[in-house]
Design a protein around this motif. Structure first.
Motif, short mmCIF file in Angstrom:
data_model
loop_
_atom_site.label_atom_id
_atom_site.label_comp_id
_atom_site.label_asym_id
_atom_site.label_seq_id
_atom_site.Cartn_x
_atom_site.Cartn_y
_atom_site.Cartn_z
N THR A 36 0.83 -1.22 0.00
CA THR A 36 0.00 0.00 0.00
C THR A 36 0.86 1.26 0.00
OG1 THR A 36 -1.75 -1.16 1.20
CG2 THR A 36 -1.78 1.26 1.25
N ILE A 37 1.92 1.24 0.80
CA ILE A 37 2.82 2.40 0.85
C ILE A 37 3.43 2.65 -0.52
CG2 ILE A 37 4.98 3.26 1.79
CD1 ILE A 37 4.27 1.85 4.43
N ILE A 38 3.85 1.55 -1.20
CA ILE A 38 4.48 1.72 -2.52
C ILE A 38 3.49 2.29 -3.51
CG2 ILE A 38 5.52 0.46 -4.44
CD1 ILE A 38 6.58 -1.56 -2.34
N THR A 39 2.29 1.74 -3.53
CA THR A 39 1.27 2.19 -4.47
C THR A 39 0.91 3.65 -4.22
OG1 THR A 39 0.38 -0.05 -4.61
CG2 THR A 39 -1.05 1.76 -5.32
N MET A 40 0.69 4.00 -2.95
CA MET A 40 0.34 5.37 -2.60
C MET A 40 1.44 6.35 -2.98
SD MET A 40 -0.35 6.92 1.20
CE MET A 40 1.36 6.51 1.60
N ALA A 41 2.69 5.97 -2.70
CA ALA A 41 3.81 6.86 -3.01
C ALA A 41 3.91 7.10 -4.51
CB ALA A 41 5.10 6.26 -2.47
N HIS A 42 3.79 6.03 -5.29
CA HIS A 42 3.89 6.19 -6.75
C HIS A 42 2.75 7.05 -7.27
CE1 HIS A 42 6.59 2.38 -7.26
NE2 HIS A 42 7.26 3.45 -6.82
N SER A 43 1.55 6.92 -6.66
CA SER A 43 0.44 7.75 -7.11
C SER A 43 0.69 9.23 -6.82
CB SER A 43 -0.85 7.30 -6.43
OG SER A 43 -0.80 7.57 -5.03
N LEU A 44 1.53 9.49 -5.84
CA LEU A 44 1.89 10.88 -5.51
C LEU A 44 3.20 11.29 -6.15
CD1 LEU A 44 0.97 10.89 -1.67
CD2 LEU A 44 -0.33 11.92 -3.55
#
Length: 873
Positions: A812-820
């Motif tokens: 989740t952290i990876i996905t959220m970071a990439h989305s930002l």
């Protein structure tokens, strides 16, 4: 009374009058008889005797005339008798003798009466002349007195000196006959100048007046100058013939002759010279000079009095202005306490809008009741002639309480006057409040209002003394909040302070009556458990304190959970000194921290050794930087896809000369507590930037270095400037520097943190959030702050892929970071499975023991030169 020559003359005349007439009669008879013997016959002797009687009556008076008449009758009686027969008569001689006996005294009486009437008329005439002279002199004196009175009144009522001079000049001219009067006074040049005040009763004197106005005189020059220097009146019979009269020509043209100059004296100084002129020559008239001099003297007295009154009035006005402008209260109080006077500042102090509200009323009414009698005694002491000062509290007319400090003296007064007290009083309310605050600060904590360390020690010592008397125990509890720094860093110091207040309230409610709760500093509290009968009493209170932390603390919309670690020492078992007991409780508290926090520990002697060791470690750390004991190890950060080394994280190490390698978890918190983290952090940043640049010069140009910033460093106002200077010194490009911050650190001081991050970002420095996922629960700051990289905390990596929750969090952290549009670095990667997971979820980079542990400079350099990289399938 002395006898004058006139009195002697009058006495001789009276003697002559009394005896001279009769003697003259006797002499006349004797003379006629002698002449008869010689044969000379005197014609009509009776007529001669009648003349003698008449003369004697007129000059000698009636008694002298009657005596002469008697002598003459005897002569007549003998003269007309029969020859040879004395006093016998023939024919008509008897009738004649008898008629002479009647007519001669009658003539003497008549002439004496006429004489007396003549003398009376003469006396009355002389008396009338004297009376008329006295009346004339009295009228003149009365006129002079009226003149002086009129001028005195006019001068007194005059608005200024020039108006008074005009009155005097006019009155003198009108009453004494002078045609023109002028006045001279000293001007700014030091010479006499003719003033505007003047008077004339005749036309044609304008030219003389104009010449006077245009002239000035030095001492001894002209009539005004001579009067001014001599300070005496000067009379000029004819001014046109005077050598020292510069206005002689113009005076001659105006027809002026006689002149008089009179000085007006005040305080021994000739302040004005009056001059008067007429058109005919006159000899000096001392009486006239005296009149004008008297008028001038009266004027001088009035001028001097007016000057004194003006000076006194000016002085009083100045004093009143000073008193009214005085920011402190100035007042006078009668012996009975009646307020007589008070300035504006004093009225404001007592909340009076008008003086009438308090003047004439007892000053005691303004004092709070407990100060009324002391103030009365204070007044009595001052009225005995002693200086005094006193502090007291008053109640203003509107109810406000104020503290006053007054300095008072006995006010000088005329004989018999009621004594008064003069006071200068200042408002010391603010000072008293400051003293109260200082006392509060000296003994109480300003945030929680709990006793501070000083007050705590005083109460502890009192409890120990009472315990000695009653053979009881005293417990000392040292309490420290667990992870309070994290809350402070996450929510900010404002919310941290609110939490401390809530803790203070709960602690105060948990202890027994008679116990003391104090705040020592930061999140450290201490308790005095007084009058204990058994050790179990301390246990009971300690458990009760732990229980109050089970419920959350509502703070600014947050429900905060926090625990506490407690250390307990006992008196008299553990020591007999207050400071020693507190120190031992502090040592026991650290033991509670070491055993998992959220518990209490009683002090045992072995704990002191550990506390001593910690203190020694702190002392050694203070000298470690200067001794070259600190160094940096570098752990590589590799690209998950290519395996290439992107950069490295600089990690601090301490090699103690006797203890060897000290774990960072042991000394870094100690450095943060002591403030040593600031100079150490700056050294780390400078060393890391210099080393990265050195490796870039060896051919590894794409390397970047990551450096952790502590809270103390980050909140320095000059942090951007300091980093800029370090980059300039080292030559490292800002784009190759990563600054790692924790979530809690970023959230401290929100706006200030945003501004600092934006300044760093503007320099092209990269910002990384270290240990992401373990701190602040809100993710809104990811959008708000200029962040480049998220580093997944190793606590989420350690159990991957076996722990589904950790795996879900990491992905989740990876996905959220990439989305930002943020990069992600996984920390603590130690196995191939963990690396595979990160690669499978497109994690950008990794660091951990799977690739390399942190290496000293030489070993890391060899790693770079070997071309080592992660294996790629």
């Amino acid at each position: 009374m002395a006898i004058t020559e006139q009195d002697l003359r009058l006495a001789k005349l009276d003697r002559w009058r009394s005896v001279g007439g009769p003697s003259l009669a006797v002499l006349a008879i004797a003379g006629m008889e002698i002449l008869a013997l010689t044969g000379f016959r005197i014609p009509n002797p009776p007529a001669i005797l009648l003349l003698v009687v008449a003369f004697s009556s007129f000059y000698g008076g009636t008694p002298s005339g009657l005596i002469c008449a008697a002598i003459a009758w005897v002569f007549f009686a003998y003269h007309f008798s029969i020859p040879g027969l004395p006093f016998r008569y023939a024919g008509e001689n008897l009738v004649r003798v008898l008629m002479w006996a009647v007519t001669t005294p009658a003539m003497a009486l008549m002439i004496g009466f006429l004489r007396r009437r003549s003398e009376r008329v003469r006396e009355l005439t002389s008396a009338n002349v004297a009376l008329e002279t006295q009346i004339a002199e009295r009228k003149r004196a009365e006129a002079e007195v009226r003149l002086l009175q009129t001028m005195t009144l006019a001068v007194t009522e005059a608005e200024d000196l020039h108006s008074a001079l005009e009155v005097v000049l006019r009155k003198v001219c009108e009453s004494t006959g002078w045609l023109i009067g002028q006045a001279w006074m000293q001007g700014e040049s030091g010479r006499l100048e003719c003033v505007p005040a003047w008077h004339t009763r005749a036309p044609g004197l304008e030219s003389f007046r104009k010449a006077s106005l245009e002239m000035t005189f030095a001492p001894d020059a002209g009539l005004p100058g001579r009067v001014w220097s001599s300070k005496k009146p000067i009379w000029m019979t004819d001014v046109t013939r005077e050598g020292n009269f510069p206005r002689a020509n113009v005076a001659q043209q105006a027809g002026l002759k006689a002149g008089l100059g009179i000085p007006v004296m005040a305080g021994g100084e000739a302040i004005v010279v009056l001059e008067f002129f007429v058109r005919e020559p006159r000899q000096e008239d001392e009486h006239l000079t005296g009149i004008v001099s008297s008028i001038a003297a009266q004027l001088g007295t009035l001028i001097q009095r007016k000057r004194a009154e003006t000076a006194l009035r000016q002085s009083e006005n100045q004093l009143r202005a000073i008193i009214d402008a005085e920011p402190e209260c100035v007042k006078t109080v009668a012996a009975d306490g009646t307020l007589l006077q008070m300035n504006a500042a004093g009225l404001a102090m007592i909340e009076a809008s008008r003086a009438e509200q308090v003047i004439g009323k007892p000053v005691f009414n303004l004092l709070v009741p407990e100060y009324r009698e002391p103030f009365r005694a204070f007044m009595e002491n001052v009225l005995r002639g002693n200086k005094g000062e006193m502090e007291f509290e008053i109640i203003g007319l509107k109810g406000a309480h104020r503290w006053m400090e007054t300095h008072s003296v006995l006010m000088p007064s005329d004989n018999g006057a009621v004594p008064r007290m003069l006071s200068i009083t200042r408002d010391i309310t603010e000072r008293k409040q400051t003293e109260r605050r200082l006392k509060q600060l000296a003994h109480y904590d300003s945030l929680t209002d709990l006793p501070n360390r000083v007050q705590f020690i005083e109460r502890l010592e009192q409890a120990m003394a009472d315990a000695d008397v009653h053979e009881r125990l005293v417990g000392v509890v040292f309490l420290d909040l667990d992870r309070f720094k994290y809350i402070n860093d996450s929510l900010g110091h404002g919310k941290g302070d609110l939490l401390l207040k809530e803790v203070a309230v709960r602690l105060s409610g948990a202890v027994r009556r008679g116990d003391t709760v104090a705040r020592l500093s930061g999140d450290e509290f201490a308790l005095v458990l007084a009058d204990m009968g058994h050790v179990d009493d301390a246990t009971h209170v300690a458990q009760k304190i732990l229980d109050v932390f089970r419920q959350p603390f509502p703070v600014a919309g947050h429900e905060l959970f926090i625990t506490a670690s407690l250390g307990i020492s006992l008196y008299p078992f553990d020591d007999r000194g207050a400071l020693e007991l507190l120190r031992n409780a502090d040592v026991a508290m650290y033991r509670a921290k070491d055993t998992g926090k959220n518990n209490f520990q009683f002090y045992v002697a072995e704990m002191t050794a550990k506390a001593t060791e910690r203190l020694a470690l702190e002392n050694d750390l203070r000298s470690a930087l200067g001794q070259g004991e600190l160094s940096l190890h570098y752990q590589p950060i590799a690209d998950c896809k290519t395996g290439r080394i992107l950069g490295m994280e600089a990690l601090l190490r301490w090699t103690h000369p006797t203890r060897g390698m000290i774990p960072p978890a042991l000394f870094i918190p100690l450095a943060e507590e002591t403030g040593l983290i600031i100079p150490i952090g700056e050294w780390v940043l400078r060393t890391a930037c210099g080393q990265c640049r050195a490796w870039q010069k060896l051919g590894f140009s794409q390397l970047h270095v990551a450096v952790n910033l502590s809270a103390g460093q980050f909140h320095q106002k000059d942090l951007p400037v300091s980093i800029y200077n370090i980059l300039q010194e080292s030559g490292l490009s800002p784009a190759h520097l990563d600054l790692e911050l924790t979530e809690g650190l970023v959230m401290q001081r929100g706006e200030a943190s945003v501004n600092t991050l934006r300044e760093l970002k503007a320099m092209d420095i990269h910002i990384s959030i270290d240990d992401f996922g373990t701190g602040y629960s809100s993710l809104s700051y990811l959008k708000r702050f200029p962040i480049d990289v998220l580093k997944i905390d190793q606590s989420f990596v350690h159990d991957i892929p076996g722990d589904a929750d950790d795996a879900a969090i990491a992905s989740t952290i990876i996905t959220m970071a990439h989305s930002l549009d943020l990069k992600v670095v996984a920390e603590g990667v130690e196995t191939q499975e963990q690396l595979n997971f990160m690669r499978a979820h497109s994690c950008d980079a990794m660091q951990g023991y799977f690739f390399s542990k942190p290496l000293p400079v030489d070993q890391f350099e060899k790693l770079l030169q070997s071309g080592a990289r992660l294996k790629v399938d």
